[in-house]
Write an enzyme that holds these catalytic residues in place. Sequence first.
Site, mmCIF file in Angstrom:
data_model
loop_
_atom_site.group_PDB
_atom_site.id
_atom_site.type_symbol
_atom_site.label_atom_id
_atom_site.label_comp_id
_atom_site.label_asym_id
_atom_site.label_seq_id
_atom_site.Cartn_x
_atom_site.Cartn_y
_atom_site.Cartn_z
ATOM 1 N NE ARG A 13 -0.758 -0.466 4.945
ATOM 2 C CZ ARG A 13 -1.318 -0.089 6.082
ATOM 3 N NH1 ARG A 13 -2.506 0.477 6.079
ATOM 4 N NH2 ARG A 13 -0.698 -0.287 7.220
ATOM 5 C CB SER A 40 -6.786 2.074 5.739
ATOM 6 O OG SER A 40 -7.273 2.366 7.034
ATOM 7 C CD GLU A 61 -18.137 0.716 0.251
ATOM 8 O OE1 GLU A 61 -17.371 0.918 1.195
ATOM 9 O OE2 GLU A 61 -19.390 0.635 0.358
ATOM 10 N NE ARG A 170 -3.486 -3.224 8.683
ATOM 11 C CZ ARG A 170 -2.518 -3.103 9.580
ATOM 12 N NH1 ARG A 170 -1.510 -3.986 9.577
ATOM 13 N NH2 ARG A 170 -2.517 -2.130 10.456
#
Length: 319
Positions: A13, A40, A61, A170
Amino acid sequence: MASLLSDRKETMRDIFGATILKLSKEDERVYVVDGDLANSTKIDGVALQNPEKFLQMGIAEQNMLSVCSGLAATGLQPWAVTFAAFLSKRAIDQIQVQIAQPNLDVKMIGAYSGLLTGLTGKTHQSLEDIAIFRSLANMTVLAPADSVEVKKMIEFAHQYNGPVYIRLARDPYPIIFDDDYEFQVGKAVSLKEGSDLTIISTGTQTSRAIKAAESLQAEGLSIAVLHMPTIKPLDKEAIVKAAEKTGVIVTAEEHSIYGGLGSAVAEVLVEEKPVPMLRVGVNDRNSESAPNQELLEKYGISENHIAETVKRALKKARQ
């Protein structure tokens, strides 16, 4: 023998955030569309440093993907960024009808994919996204193994005209590829040669597949590792060649065993080169929130489970 895995780790990320910020400054067509997760997913750099290219859609979304469809229809290139669980399941109707069917140039980034989303909760885990996206016509589906490949995939997607889904993890993962690595869509990457069995892996499972293969080599087994960064279009030729060379296949993915890489490889083998094969993935069960290593072990996708599955597959082949 030196490991194929670097001691250095980076997060996908972070590299994605830096790369998309650069593209948003260089290309007037590129817009980043956020589902209220910029911190995030690490696209907050665009919001802070290039705010006119950052569109905040909130926790909506379905609307977010509809907006992306509209942007693409005007000649812009929107990058929809949210968690893989939300992208693949909450907005699938909009993605199918408004993006995939008209073959629009929308890039979709599924962050926090797979099982290991830290302690964010089981509602944030995504074990079905590959299966969902690879079933859509016109869709390209990518799963990088490290941060180097992330950058290369983003650069490819930027140049490619059509819908692309990229799943990102992540946590930090070991570096596998050199900076001069050239990503080719639809092409597998041979990371380790072997003669007894081939592990075909994708995304985050590739580093675990390498660890498993290297540990098995210490036991006298010659295990090949074939990384599959593109799940659609699939490198069928590489799969058949691996089956012809080693005669036994194990697939490994941080995804359900249904509909993902394992299913895709099995489809090729049953039509082209039937050989003994086993799949490493999450079996038919719902996941739960827990620390990462405990999840890997409980759901049977750790490097130890890959190694055990390799041994079972070899035993199956000898029977």
